[in-house]
Write a protein that holds these residues in place. Structure first.
Motif, PDB file in Angstrom:
ATOM      1  N   PRO A  68      14.027 -34.311 -13.599  1.00  0.00           N
ATOM      2  CA  PRO A  68      15.054 -33.252 -14.856  1.00  0.00           C
ATOM      3  C   PRO A  68      15.075 -32.890 -15.517  1.00  0.00           C
ATOM      4  N   VAL A  69      14.043 -31.465 -15.320  1.00  0.00           N
ATOM      5  CA  VAL A  69      14.163 -29.960 -15.582  1.00  0.00           C
ATOM      6  C   VAL A  69      14.128 -29.451 -15.091  1.00  0.00           C
ATOM      7  N   SER A  70      14.636 -29.786 -13.863  1.00  0.00           N
ATOM      8  CA  SER A  70      14.176 -28.900 -11.880  1.00  0.00           C
ATOM      9  C   SER A  70      15.206 -27.514 -12.332  1.00  0.00           C
ATOM     10  N   PRO A  71      16.087 -27.523 -13.433  1.00  0.00           N
ATOM     11  CA  PRO A  71      17.173 -26.790 -13.206  1.00  0.00           C
ATOM     12  C   PRO A  71      15.970 -25.094 -13.656  1.00  0.00           C
ATOM     13  N   TYR A  72      14.780 -25.413 -14.556  1.00  0.00           N
ATOM     14  CA  TYR A  72      14.205 -24.413 -15.091  1.00  0.00           C
ATOM     15  C   TYR A  72      13.459 -23.918 -13.337  1.00  0.00           C
ATOM     16  N   SER A  73      13.206 -24.421 -12.966  1.00  0.00           N
ATOM     17  CA  SER A  73      12.968 -23.771 -11.861  1.00  0.00           C
ATOM     18  C   SER A  73      13.704 -22.690 -11.071  1.00  0.00           C
ATOM     19  N   LEU A  74      14.568 -22.102 -11.667  1.00  0.00           N
ATOM     20  CA  LEU A  74      15.432 -21.209 -11.440  1.00  0.00           C
ATOM     21  C   LEU A  74      13.956 -19.618 -11.737  1.00  0.00           C
ATOM     22  N   ILE A  75      13.517 -20.126 -12.662  1.00  0.00           N
ATOM     23  CA  ILE A  75      12.659 -18.789 -13.361  1.00  0.00           C
ATOM     24  C   ILE A  75      11.586 -18.608 -11.854  1.00  0.00           C
ATOM     25  N   ALA A  76      11.001 -19.614 -11.815  1.00  0.00           N
ATOM     26  CA  ALA A  76      10.078 -19.707 -10.664  1.00  0.00           C
ATOM     27  C   ALA A  76      10.954 -18.168  -9.462  1.00  0.00           C
ATOM     28  N   LYS A  77      11.802 -19.154  -9.083  1.00  0.00           N
ATOM     29  CA  LYS A  77      12.459 -18.617  -7.703  1.00  0.00           C
ATOM     30  C   LYS A  77      12.659 -17.211  -7.623  1.00  0.00           C
ATOM     31  N   THR A  78      13.812 -16.609  -9.242  1.00  0.00           N
ATOM     32  CA  THR A  78      13.312 -14.853  -9.705  1.00  0.00           C
ATOM     33  C   THR A  78      12.213 -14.577 -10.001  1.00  0.00           C
ATOM     34  N   GLU A  79      11.628 -14.850 -10.154  1.00  0.00           N
ATOM     35  CA  GLU A  79       9.760 -14.893 -10.088  1.00  0.00           C
ATOM     36  C   GLU A  79       9.760 -13.441  -8.407  1.00  0.00           C
TER      37      GLU A  79
END
Length: 407
Positions: free
Chosen positions: A52-63
């Protein structure tokens, strides 16, 4: 035949040369813990790529994209960063499993920017027991700044508890007769915001707050909670929700025509992942806080930090959502870690990584708001503490008021 004095001087010169060579060798000596070598630095991460909170994975993808850029430019002090990131689905048991794998099998030098309050709580004692840095956690829990009890754990963003205090002060100063409704996630993340709110209002809480509702992170919807809070007659709504539920709540409020003063936690202030899906018109007037520059705001178009971030996004992460604040946060955290690793030099031990992380002075990372810098010390494990209130005008966030802190 060589005179005694000349021979003595020559021996002294040879001894000095040998001593200098020995000192030079000692200075050039490299010290490594598991996860570091002459060519590589292993960095571990857990994040919810699913759930449900997978949108936050964008942080790791940016890193990950930022580290690709650093590696292409030669790495950190000649070493490439190997970034190993696993899906934990925002599930604490899964976080434990993946973190153990990273430390014991992959042998990372440090954990970096793992997402979530309950998930990081689940591995905090383990990592501290192992002496593995749990660095720049991607959550604002106030427990990430306790160096006496957990010397290997450091947060990054302003704390949720401090943010809760800022909203409480805003209500008392601008809406002293308010009737407040609060919605929060039923875990450490949600309760931290509530604790900060209570820090400020104190004994007034029972009179000020007319309704409370909670939800679980795996709930399908929060419609019933919004209906219940509206029925309380509240004219101020303090909304402590993650991205999916924040968008749901904004949509539902528009549907039932409930229009209180709406305070939304910064966790869900992203234009791209929350306000756009919820509908810009529905989100108009929402108040939040910021410590990052809003990449959608034209006021930053000539700003050097914005230009640097924009060039990075164009070349290394073109598929990333430029309207999403998570790409900004990932850029800032990754850049800060690179600064720490640069300072660590050739002493790439876990202890030295923590020492350098606790020695950041007015570090600017480009996409923090003017007046907001990264500062740490051996007794201050909260790198970013300053924020500014902002209001959504239907197209973008507008900053207002002074730079403030909730600490």
């Amino acid at each position: 035949m060589e005179q005694p004095r000349t021979a003595a001087l020559r021996l002294l010169a040879l001894a000095a040369t040998a001593l200098a060579a020995s000192a030079s060798s000692a200075l050039a000596q490299k010290t490594y813990d598991p996860g570091a070598s002459d060519t590589e630095i292993k960095v571990g991460n857990t994040t919810p790529y699913s759930g449900p909170v997978s949108p936050y994975s964008l942080i790791a993808k940016t890193e990950a994209a930022y580290f690709r850029m650093i590696n292409e430019k030669g790495g950190v002090n000649g070493r490439k960063i190997k970034y190993i990131s696993y899906d934990d689905a925002y599930s604490p048991p899964k976080t434990v499993e993946q973190t153990r794998k990273l430390v014991e099998s992959d042998e990372v030098l440090l954990m970096f920017s793992a997402l979530g309050t309950p998930t990081n709580t689940a591995v905090q004692k383990y990592l501290n027991g192992k002496g593995v840095p749990q660095l720049f956690i991607s959550t604002g829990g106030s427990q990430w700044g306790n160096p006496k009890q957990f010397p290997w754990t450091m947060g990054y963003t302003p704390t949720y508890r401090g943010e809760g205090r800022i909203y409480a002060r805003y209500i008392l100063q601008n809406h002293p007769g308010a009737k407040v409704a609060i919605l929060y996630q039923n875990d450490d993340y949600g309760k931290d915001y509530l604790a900060g709110f209570k820090d400020v209002v104190g004994e007034k809480y029972g009179k000020l707050v007319v309704a409370e509702a909670t939800y679980e992170g795996n709930d399908p919807t929060i419609d019933s909670q919004i209906l219940r809070l509206q029925a309380s007659g509240a004219d101020v709504f303090f909304n402590v929700t993650t991205a999916k539920f924040a968008a749901q709540s904004i949509k539902k409020m528009a549907e039932i025509n409930w229009k209180p003063v709406h305070l939304l936690n910064s966790v869900s202030s992203s234009v791209g992942s929350v306000l756009k899906p919820a509908g810009f018109e529905n989100a108009k007037g929402i108040i939040s806080v910021a410590y990052l520059k809003d990449a959608t705001d034209p006021q930053w178009k000539d700003d050097p930090g914005y230009k640097e971030w924009s060039a990075f996004m164009d070349k290394y992460f073109p598929e990333g959502d430029r309207a999403n604040s998570f790409t900004v946060l990932g850029f800032c955290t990754a850049r800060t870690l690179v600064r720490v690793l640069e300072q660590a030099g050739d002493t790439l031990t876990r202890a030295n990584v923590m020492k350098q992380a606790a020695d950041l002075k007015d570090v600017e990372v480009g996409m923090l708001l003017p007046g907001v810098t990264v500062n740490t010390s051996p007794t201050d494990y909260f790198p970013v503490e300053k924020e500014q209130l902002q209001r959504f005008n239907g197209e973008r966030w507008e900053l207002f008021g002074p730079i403030v802190t909730g600490e």
